[in-house]
Scaffold this active site. Structure first.
Site, PDB file in Angstrom:
ATOM      1  N   LYS A  44       0.710  -1.009   0.065  1.00 34.48           N
ATOM      2  CA  LYS A  44      -0.119   0.135   0.049  1.00 34.48           C
ATOM      3  C   LYS A  44       0.760   1.405   0.146  1.00 34.48           C
ATOM      4  CE  LYS A  44      -3.020   0.468   2.917  1.00 34.48           C
ATOM      5  NZ  LYS A  44      -4.131   1.285   2.411  1.00 34.48           N
TER       6      LYS A  44
ATOM      7  N   ASN B  70      -5.665   3.396  -0.695  1.00 30.95           N
ATOM      8  CA  ASN B  70      -6.025   2.423  -1.279  1.00 30.95           C
ATOM      9  C   ASN B  70      -5.209   1.918  -2.353  1.00 30.95           C
ATOM     10  OD1 ASN B  70      -7.246   1.104   0.944  1.00 30.95           O
ATOM     11  ND2 ASN B  70      -9.418   2.152   0.492  1.00 30.95           N
TER      12      ASN B  70
ATOM     13  N   ILE C  65     -11.860 -19.434   5.653  1.00 26.08           N
ATOM     14  CA  ILE C  65     -12.009 -17.886   5.855  1.00 26.08           C
ATOM     15  C   ILE C  65     -13.270 -17.364   5.369  1.00 26.08           C
ATOM     16  CG2 ILE C  65     -10.770 -15.667   5.746  1.00 26.08           C
ATOM     17  CD1 ILE C  65      -9.227 -17.817   7.196  1.00 26.08           C
TER      18      ILE C  65
ATOM     19  N   SER D 148     -14.772 -16.733   1.765  1.00 22.98           N
ATOM     20  CA  SER D 148     -15.311 -16.880   0.323  1.00 22.98           C
ATOM     21  C   SER D 148     -14.753 -18.259  -0.320  1.00 22.98           C
ATOM     22  CB  SER D 148     -14.792 -15.724  -0.321  1.00 22.98           C
ATOM     23  OG  SER D 148     -13.213 -15.782  -0.367  1.00 22.98           O
TER      24      SER D 148
ATOM     25  N   TRP E 141     -12.262   1.145   3.297  1.00 24.72           N
ATOM     26  CA  TRP E 141     -12.351   0.716   1.750  1.00 24.72           C
ATOM     27  C   TRP E 141     -13.720   1.802   1.134  1.00 24.72           C
ATOM     28  CZ3 TRP E 141     -11.640  -5.165   1.744  1.00 24.72           C
ATOM     29  CH2 TRP E 141     -10.406  -5.589   2.191  1.00 24.72           C
TER      30      TRP E 141
ATOM     31  N   CYS F  31      -5.491  -9.907   7.381  1.00 18.37           N
ATOM     32  CA  CYS F  31      -4.575 -10.460   6.241  1.00 18.37           C
ATOM     33  C   CYS F  31      -3.852  -8.956   5.676  1.00 18.37           C
ATOM     34  CB  CYS F  31      -5.232 -11.283   5.359  1.00 18.37           C
ATOM     35  SG  CYS F  31      -6.646 -10.336   4.383  1.00 18.37           S
TER      36      CYS F  31
ATOM     37  N   GLU G  86      -3.281 -14.210   8.554  1.00 20.55           N
ATOM     38  CA  GLU G  86      -2.087 -14.557   7.104  1.00 20.55           C
ATOM     39  C   GLU G  86      -0.841 -14.752   8.018  1.00 20.55           C
ATOM     40  OE1 GLU G  86      -2.050 -11.500   4.443  1.00 20.55           O
ATOM     41  OE2 GLU G  86      -0.604 -12.505   3.054  1.00 20.55           O
TER      42      GLU G  86
ATOM     43  N   HIS H 275      -2.607 -17.258  -2.599  1.00 18.99           N
ATOM     44  CA  HIS H 275      -2.593 -16.232  -3.586  1.00 18.99           C
ATOM     45  C   HIS H 275      -2.017 -16.868  -4.835  1.00 18.99           C
ATOM     46  CE1 HIS H 275      -2.437 -14.099   0.267  1.00 18.99           C
ATOM     47  NE2 HIS H 275      -3.298 -12.972  -0.466  1.00 18.99           N
TER      48      HIS H 275
HETATM   49  N1  GLN Z   1     -14.293 -13.290   4.311  1.00 15.28           N
HETATM   50  C1  GLN Z   1     -13.533 -12.906   3.390  1.00 15.28           C
HETATM   51  C2  GLN Z   1     -13.461 -13.776   2.428  1.00 15.28           C
HETATM   52  O1  GLN Z   1     -13.086 -14.821   2.472  1.00 15.28           O
HETATM   53  C3  GLN Z   1     -12.258 -12.044   4.007  1.00 15.28           C
HETATM   54  C4  GLN Z   1     -11.735 -11.407   2.778  1.00 15.28           C
HETATM   55  C5  GLN Z   1     -10.272 -10.798   3.213  1.00 15.28           C
HETATM   56  O2  GLN Z   1      -9.456 -11.239   4.005  1.00 15.28           O
HETATM   57  N2  GLN Z   1      -9.837  -9.639   2.576  1.00 15.28           N
HETATM   58  O3  GLN Z   1     -13.148 -13.460   0.953  1.00 15.28           O
HETATM   59 ZN    ZN Z   2      -7.914 -12.283   4.056  1.00 16.14          ZN
END
Ligand code: GLN
Ligand code: ZN
EC number: 2.1.1.14
Length: 765
Positions: free
Chosen positions: A127, A132, A445, A447, A575, A657, A679, A708
């Site tokens: 960043k 952002n 986590i 998604s 954000w 993270c 993370e 990633h």
């Molecule tokens: N719960 C969100 C996901 O899993 C967390 C997103 C994030 O850490 N940026 O996408």
């Molecule tokens: Zn994350």
């Protein structure tokens, strides 16, 4: 004296901006570079789009009345990467790529193996200060041999001249460049190479003068931080050296994002002609104290990073307070307008009243010019602009949506009992009894992959091809798939997969009063990627549950616990564009109340575990160390307020993270979540040692593999990660999960990686 000669020949100016956006009002550059990367279009097509964008940008500034036009603010990817190219500091692994542009893109995004050469790993990205925007982090190794390559800046200068504009080239300065770079392969800190790099800037000044530049702007935003030792001392030395160059353009040293304080005084003692200051983030006091009586001060009184219309009378008063303390004055935005959307033109869908309160980049350029004229000739000549600004301000201040009694009363009654849960050991006992989870519990986590079907459904809903009911049906089908996948893999705590969320902050903003969305308010986030931040303008009200139906549906499909999934107040603020008429802490607490109400509804619907993500906790950390404690105090309070409304038996998770956690480690503990997933795969569990160091005793899920990359970790690798974690944290406090959400991966990758993760957890158990 060459310095005096330069000063005399450098034309004065009254209105400017430190830089502008480059992605295009309709994201033309995004399409052009992505087309080029995909092989859909050729080099000429890309270069044509780029040249058109630069021309339009120059012309728009000139048309607005800006009398010193910044150039070299264009970038195909990132201005820090451009600076690395200018200084000959691309990593050696890119050298095998002979084409300039392809080498540049490979440094930014990685490159495939070709012509017998290995694939090229990209540079890291991080960043840009507390914005952002993300820049590419240059690597400085023992073998980095700096060499000036002024191709880009000279070409953009020539291009502007050919178009009749004597541009002011903008480059990132040597101190900022080195302070933001990273030492690799055992090299010393990059700043140890400062003298070498300054010599190249001296050469650059000569080249620019020769090519007809009258001014040059050297950006040193690092001077508003305390990120390195003795920045004022370094600034004084570097700019004494550069201003002593015999033949050169007049120099503007530009700071932004904060108050450069002592560095301003250090610059005052050099022979640079101008200093640029951010008077939105900092007060005029430092400018007055610095002794800039023989300099041009470029006064950034128009906020370059938020979307509100400027109070022109207040800004003019700030400018007037400098009269007499500065040599002369030019008006500017506080920073480059790359951080705000292009224009309000086309935002026809916005509520007319709200629209009147806003200024995007092109409107800000007009404000700068109105202020410059007001400063020169008095307010009367500009009364139309000034009166319109105060009318807008009055409209905003008097709008009932900004002061909702129920919200205000609730805030006024706030006390520490609202953000305090019983001690974590007590909670742990009832939660263990209720949940009955194994040691080393496995979870994810939130998604799962955003599949083509999901995107198509969203698109179809937008265009009206399907209705809400059909959209809900399709999202439920996705949820059912994701639940089935998790059951098959054998995870202990499931999630619904977030198919209905494209961008999580946007998702909540759309459902809360007090926010609105723009049609075309895109802002570059990194490279070709843009975001469209919601605008938080008023008091925040949750008028109905936002996530309960999705979570309850997922829970109805399984006997395993399904985590409710929410985004925390700090991340929602970080954000969004936020209101500037009250302390951020108050805005955060309003959002926190909305999230708290949602946790209570989730609990009532049967959720035994609720996760409130705060990935942006580190992002809003103030640039000056002295301001950090106060920030962390309100950020922690807002998070706790959002999570302390549930029963002891309800387990609160959080997720962090995207950052180095060293500086916020104490705050992470203070969040007092029952379980913190964090993370760690890339930082090799250092974060666990840091947490132990402060006596953190709650449960923790360090990411055991990096999401990633498309690479699927073998079970043995995850086992090794887990054993590493177990060396720091006992099994009864340790969770097993990936580093972050899985939305960018494919379903196949996810199935395989999670299977290996569960296998590893069982093996270690
Ligand atoms: N719960 C969100 C996901 O899993 C967390 C997103 C994030 O850490 N940026 O996408
Ligand atoms: Zn994350």
């Amino acid at each position: 004296m060459s310095v005096d000669t330069t000063t005399q020949t450098a034309p004065p100016f009254t209105a400017t901006v430190p830089g502008t956006a480059r992605i295009g009002a309709n994201r033309e550059l995004k399409r052009a570079v992505e087309g080029y990367w995909a092989g859909r279009s050729d080099r000429t097509a890309l270069e044509t789009v780029a040249a058109d964008l630069r021309r339009e940008s120059r012309r728009a500034l000139v048309a607005a009345g800006i009398d010193s036009v910044p150039i070299n603010t264009f970038s195909y990817y990132d201005q820090v990467l451009d600076t690395a190219v200018m200084l000959g500091a691309l990593p050696p692994r890119t050298a095998a790529i002979s084409d300039r542009l392809d080498r540049y893109f490979a440094a930014a995004r990685g490159g495939p193996a070709h012509d017998g050469a290995d694939s090229v790993a990209p540079l890291e990205m991080t960043k840009w200060f507390d914005t952002n925007y993300h820049y590419i982090v240059p690597e400085i190794g023992p073998d980095t041999s700096f060499a000036l390559d002024a191709t880009k800046v000279l070409a953009e200068l020539a291009e502007a001249s050919a178009d009749g504009v004597v541009g002011r080239p903008v480059v990132i300065g040597p101190i900022t460049f080195l302070a933001l770079s990273k030492a690799v392969d055992g090299a010393d800190a990059p700043l140890t190479r400062l003298n070498e790099v300054v010599a190249l800037y001296a050469d650059l000044l000569g080249r620019l003068a020769e090519a007809g530049a009258q001014w040059v702007q050297i950006d040193e935003p690092i001077l508003v931080t305390d990120a390195a030792d003795d920045l004022p001392g370094r600034a004084g030395k570097v700019y004494a050296t550069l201003s002593a160059v015999a033949v050169r353009p007049a120099i503007l040293v530009q700071t932004y994002f904060g108050d450069a304080r002592e560095s301003l005084a250090a610059l005052a003692a050099t022979d640079v002609e101008a200093v640029g200051v951010d008077l939105v983030a900092g007060g005029p006091e430092s400018v007055v104290a610095a002794g800039l009586g023989d300099k041009v001060v470029v006064a950034g009184v128009v906020d370059g990073r938020n979307v509100w219309r400027t109070d022109l009378d207040a800004a003019l008063a700030t400018l007037e307070s400098l009269r007499g303390s500065v040599g002369s004055l030019a008006v500017s935005t506080s920073c480059s307008t790359v951080h705000v959307p292009y224009t309000l033109a086309g935002e026809d869908g916005l509520d007319e009243v709200l629209r009147g309160w806003l200024a995007f980049a092109s409107e800000k350029h007009d404000e700068v010019v109105a202020l410059a004229r007001g400063y020169a000739n008095g307010r009367d000549g500009e009364s139309e602009a000034f009166d319109a600004a105060s009318a807008a301000l009055a409209s905003r201040a008097g709008d009932p949506r900004l002061y909702i009694d129920s919200v205000r009363n609730r805030l006024a009654a706030l006390s520490s009992a609202d953000w305090t849960r019983p001690d974590s050991a007590t909670r742990r006992t009832v939660q263990d009894a209720a949940l009955n989870l194994p040691a080393l519990a496995t979870t994810t986590i939130g998604s799962y992959p955003q599949t083509t079907d999901i995107r198509k459904a969203r698109q179809a809903l937008r265009t009206g091809a399907i209705d809400e009911a059909e959209y809900t049906r399709r999202m439920r089908a996705e949820i059912a798939d994701v639940v089935a996948l998790q059951e098959k893999v054998g995870l202990d705590v499931l999630v619904h997969g977030e198919p209905e969320r494209n961008d999580m902050v946007q998702y909540f903003a759309e459902q809360l009063d007090g926010f609105f969305a723009t049609a075309n308010g895109w802002v570059q986030s990194y490279g070709s990627r843009c975001v469209r931040p919601p605008i938080l303008f008023g008091d925040v009200v949750r008028s109905a549950p936002m996530t309960v139906e999705w979570i309850a549906y997922a829970q109805s499909l399984t006997a395993k616990p399904v985590k409710g999934m929410l985004t925390g107040p700090v991340t929602i603020l970080a954000w969004s564009f936020v209101r500037d008429d009250q302390p951020l802490a108050d805005t955060a607490n309003q959002v926190a109340f909305a999230i708290r109400d949602e946790t209570v509804d989730l609990e009532r619907s049967g959720a035994a575990i609720i996760q409130v993500d705060e990935p942006a906790l580190r992002e809003l950390l103030p640039l000056r160390a002295a301001d950090r404690e106060a920030y962390l105090a309100w950020a922690v309070t807002a998070f706790r307020l959002s999570t302390a409304g549930v029963a002891d038996a309800t387990q609160i998770h959080t997720h962090l993270c995207y950052s180095e956690f060293g500086e916020v480690i104490g705050a992470i503990a203070d969040l007092d979540a029952d379980v913190t997933s964090i993370e760690a795969a890339r930082s090799h569990m250092e974060v666990l040692a840091d947490l132990n160091g402060i006596g953190f005793a709650n449960q923790v899920g360090p990411g055991v593999y990096d999401i990633h990359s498309p690479r699927v970790p073998a079970a043995a690798e995850v086992t090794a990660s887990l054993r590493e974690a177990l060396a720091a944290v006992p099994a009864d406090r340790l969770w097993v999960n990936p580093d972050c959400g899985l939305k960018t991966r494919t379903t196949d990758e996810v199935a395989e990686a999670l299977t290996n993760m569960v296998t590893a957890a069982h093996a270690v158990r």
